[in-house]
Scaffold this motif. Structure first.
Motif, PDB file in Angstrom:
ATOM      1  N   LYS A  95      82.433  56.509  61.596  1.00  0.00           N
ATOM      2  CA  LYS A  95      83.174  56.348  60.350  1.00  0.00           C
ATOM      3  C   LYS A  95      83.512  54.868  60.157  1.00  0.00           C
ATOM      4  N   PRO A  96      83.738  54.458  58.929  1.00  0.00           N
ATOM      5  CA  PRO A  96      84.167  53.061  58.724  1.00  0.00           C
ATOM      6  C   PRO A  96      85.414  52.711  59.527  1.00  0.00           C
ATOM      7  N   SER A  97      86.274  53.678  59.772  1.00  0.00           N
ATOM      8  CA  SER A  97      87.490  53.435  60.545  1.00  0.00           C
ATOM      9  C   SER A  97      87.199  53.167  62.023  1.00  0.00           C
ATOM     10  N   ASP A  98      85.960  53.379  62.452  1.00  0.00           N
ATOM     11  CA  ASP A  98      85.579  53.052  63.840  1.00  0.00           C
ATOM     12  C   ASP A  98      85.203  51.576  63.995  1.00  0.00           C
ATOM     13  N   THR A  99      85.166  50.863  62.883  1.00  0.00           N
ATOM     14  CA  THR A  99      84.841  49.441  62.936  1.00  0.00           C
ATOM     15  C   THR A  99      85.871  48.690  63.762  1.00  0.00           C
TER      16      THR A  99
END
Length: 121
Positions: A87-91
């Motif tokens: 997910k983008p939040s894993d960036t």
């Protein structure tokens, strides 16, 4: 002393997968538990997961449970973090660390330099 070097970071689309590796050198005769942590811009470093010295036990943060898997090969002094359904939040910058089997960063005296993972939406 233990030296840790992460590799495998990069840019991936949301929903994709990535595998990070952490190579250990130095005093590898001592079998440490290994942890993975991450730090996103403007945020504190957070626990991702950990694996015990023998690999018999693993523990994950709720945010990655079911999507991330940690494994290790003690013969090769290698630890891997397999990430899927990203997910983008894993960036974040992902760090591997050697120490005690906990979720507390203070219990890990040895750290790698980190590898960037960017997940695009």
């Amino acid at each position: 002393q233990v030296q840790l070097v992460e590799s495998g970071g990069g840019l991936v689309q949301a929903g994709g997968s990535l595998r990070l590796s952490c190579a250990a050198s130095g005093r590898t005769s001592t079998i440490y538990s290994m942890g993975w942590f991450r730090q996103a811009p403007g945020k504190e470093r957070e626990f991702v997961g950990a694996i015990s010295g023998t690999g018999s036990f693993t523990n994950y943060a709720d945010s990655v449970k079911g999507r991330f898997t940690i494994s290790r090969d003690n013969a090769k002094n290698l630890v891997s973090l397999r990430m899927s359904s990203l997910k983008p939040s894993d960036t974040a910058v992902y760090y591997c660390a050697a120490g005690t089997y906990t979720s507390n960063a203070n219990d890990y005296p040895y750290w790698g330099q980190g590898t960037q993972v960017t997940v695009s939406s």
